[in-house]
Design an enzyme around this catalytic site. Structure first.
Site: not given
Length: 258
Positions: A66, A93, A163-165, A167
């Site tokens: 983890d 990834n 997710y956008g933030a 990334k």
């Protein structure tokens, strides 16, 4: 002065989140290039073993853990480096991407979603980068770190804002590390894919929104994971050192920026 002795093949590669999807494609691309790969997984051990069994060549290994736990992340990096005899390439990834649009998401679920995205997408990436880079520095032979970012960091993700933030933060992290690690011959770059086909998104592509998703690109399709993996492989190559710090758009002209 930076050391530039990174070989083009036979390298020791750790791919996080490689049990399926893009991680599997990336692991396969490096193995086909003649590199030895540590296939990381968090909970999908059976799928990770399938990835391992699909890799050409020998010397590949599994390493589970983890990555949101800093102690576990260190153990993953230690196990990979020990099994491979060092680390030359890290591909960050591992990620989560769950739907949580603000108008529809209760506050408690919103908080949980943000905590999970920050822990997996950002902090695990930062910690694993430190662990791998320190080994590359000590080895003195240079190295590569390639981060999997997202088109969503630039165009916005209304249904997946965390997710956008995160990334976008991964892109910024990669650029900071590119500057600090260049004196050691370590190049750091990120890819920003648009929509690509994996098991996880297959229901969306075959469902009612599939045509609209494919229409985002003027090519009228989404990417295959192998197309993203090919770019990752190049960014990890000796020839790509001068691309350190880049964020490579891989979205089929679905989102253009300057």
């Amino acid at each position: 002065m930076a050391t530039r002795t990174l070989p083009g093949t036979g390298r020791r590669v750790l791919v996080s989140g490689a049990s399926r999807g893009l991680g599997r494609a990336v692991a396969q691309a490096f193995a086909a290039n003649g590199d030895r790969v540590a296939v990381h997984y968090s909970s999908r051990a059976d799928e990770a073993r399938t990835t391992l069994g699909s890799l050409p060549g020998t010397g590949h290994v599994l390493t589970g853990g983890d990555l949101t736990d800093p102690v576990e992340a260190a153990r993953v990096a230690d196990a990979a480096a020990s099994a491979l005899g060092g680390l030359d390439v890290l591909v960050n990834n591992a990620a989560v991407n769950t739907r949580h649009p603000l108008p529809e998401t209760p506050y408690e679920e919103w908080v949980t979603a943000w905590q999970q995205h920050v822990a997996v997408n950002l902090l695990a990436t930062a910690n694993l980068s430190h662990l791998a880079a320190r080994r590359m520095i000590d080895q003195g032979t240079g190295g590569r770190i390639v981060n999997i970012g997202s088109r969503g960091a630039f165009r916005g993700e209304p249904d997946h804002p965390a997710y956008g933030a995160t990334k976008a933060a991964v892109h910024a992290l990669g650029q900071s590390l590119a500057v600090s690690l260049a004196p050691y011959g370590i190049a750091v770059a990120s890819v920003a894919p648009g929509f690509f086909a994996t098991e996880r998104v297959a229901p969306r592509l075959t469902g009612p929104e599939g045509d609209a998703i494919r229409a985002q690109s003027p090519f009228g399709r989404v990417a295959a994971p192998e197309e993203i993996a090919a770019a990752v492989l190049w960014l990890a190559s000796p020839a790509a050192e001068w691309s350190s710090g880049t964020i490579l758009d891989l979205n089929g002209a679905s989102h253009l920026r300057t």
